[in-house]
Design a protein around this motif. Structure first.
Motif, mmCIF file in Angstrom:
data_model
loop_
_atom_site.group_PDB
_atom_site.id
_atom_site.type_symbol
_atom_site.label_atom_id
_atom_site.label_comp_id
_atom_site.label_asym_id
_atom_site.label_seq_id
_atom_site.Cartn_x
_atom_site.Cartn_y
_atom_site.Cartn_z
ATOM 1 N N ILE A 230 52.803 -16.589 3.608
ATOM 2 C CA ILE A 230 51.879 -15.556 4.077
ATOM 3 C C ILE A 230 51.706 -15.711 5.582
ATOM 4 O O ILE A 230 51.349 -16.789 6.060
ATOM 5 N N ASP B 209 51.378 -9.516 8.166
ATOM 6 C CA ASP B 209 51.773 -9.040 6.845
ATOM 7 C C ASP B 209 50.795 -7.959 6.393
ATOM 8 O O ASP B 209 49.598 -8.006 6.720
ATOM 9 N N LYS C 249 46.049 -5.291 6.737
ATOM 10 C CA LYS C 249 46.963 -6.052 7.582
ATOM 11 C C LYS C 249 46.281 -7.343 8.015
ATOM 12 O O LYS C 249 45.102 -7.342 8.379
#
Length: 225
Positions: free
Chosen positions: A183, A187, A197
């Protein structure tokens, strides 16, 4: 000099006595743990264990007491009664080896992660490769399997006083979850029928790739990658 030697000897005796008490206490607890009232079956990071579940002041907060010498990491995910909890603290050293205790908080959402994705070249309607502003090919990810990672989502930020919360700007959330290397900042992901976002990731509670990370996310209108 004699006093120094005597002091060290007395300290050693106390340490040995303490170790003996801890060892004998652990043996006693182990012999009777599963017969103790309120022992439950819980699953920690996919592994079944026995634990005493203790309710805290808030309904979403629990303490789990495990068998002696149990080791857990902050950020571990616990499943109990079809609900998921995040381990936010764990005491399991020294005297706490007798009753290792995890502080857990209820996960109220899940973060979707696509695994085993296939990277393919993005093309236009005529089948020509699309290029970014630097003239490089644009790639997108297709296929893959979605897995949902339990997490804690908040629209407020806790202040030093736990009873006070600072509202976040509209469209902003914090997502607290087990540390994952896959992550990253920027992203995007779907949650609550919106797209968010990641603007920032707080890694201050991650040690040796274990622990808890907190994402600061913002609602956007862009398509999820």
């Amino acid at each position: 000099m004699f006093k120094d030697y005597l002091g060290k000897y007395q300290t050693l005796l106390k340490a040995n006595a303490t170790d003996g008490i801890i060892t004998s206490s652990k043996e006693l607890v182990l012999d009777n743990f599963e017969q103790t009232l309120f022992v439950e079956d819980v699953i920690v990071d996919g592994v079944s264990q026995k634990a005493i579940v203790k309710q805290e002041k808030k309904s979403e907060d629990k303490k789990l007491i495990f068998k002696p010498d149990t080791k857990l990491n902050k950020g571990s995910v616990v499943e109990w009664e079809k609900l998921f909890y995040l381990v936010t603290d764990f005491l399991g050293e020294g005297i706490n080896e007798i009753y290792p205790t995890a502080t857990v908080k209820l996960c109220n959402s899940s973060y979707p992660i696509k695994q085993n994705k296939t990277r393919v070249l993005k093309t236009d309607a005529q089948g020509k490769p699309e290029l970014n502003k630097f003239g490089d090919p644009v790639y997108i990810y297709t296929n893959g399997q979605i897995i949902n990672i339990p997490c804690i989502v908040q629209s407020t930020f806790p202040l030093v006083d736990e009873n006070k919360q600072l509202p976040l700007p509209q469209g902003s959330l914090t997502v607290t979850m087990q540390y994952r290397e896959d992550i990253k900042t920027n992203d995007t992901f779907p949650m609550y029928n919106n797209t968010y976002k990641i603007r920032n990731i707080d890694y201050t509670k991650v040690i040796n790739y274990k622990g808890i990370m907190t994402l600061s996310v913002e609602q956007v209108t862009s398509e999820v990658k």
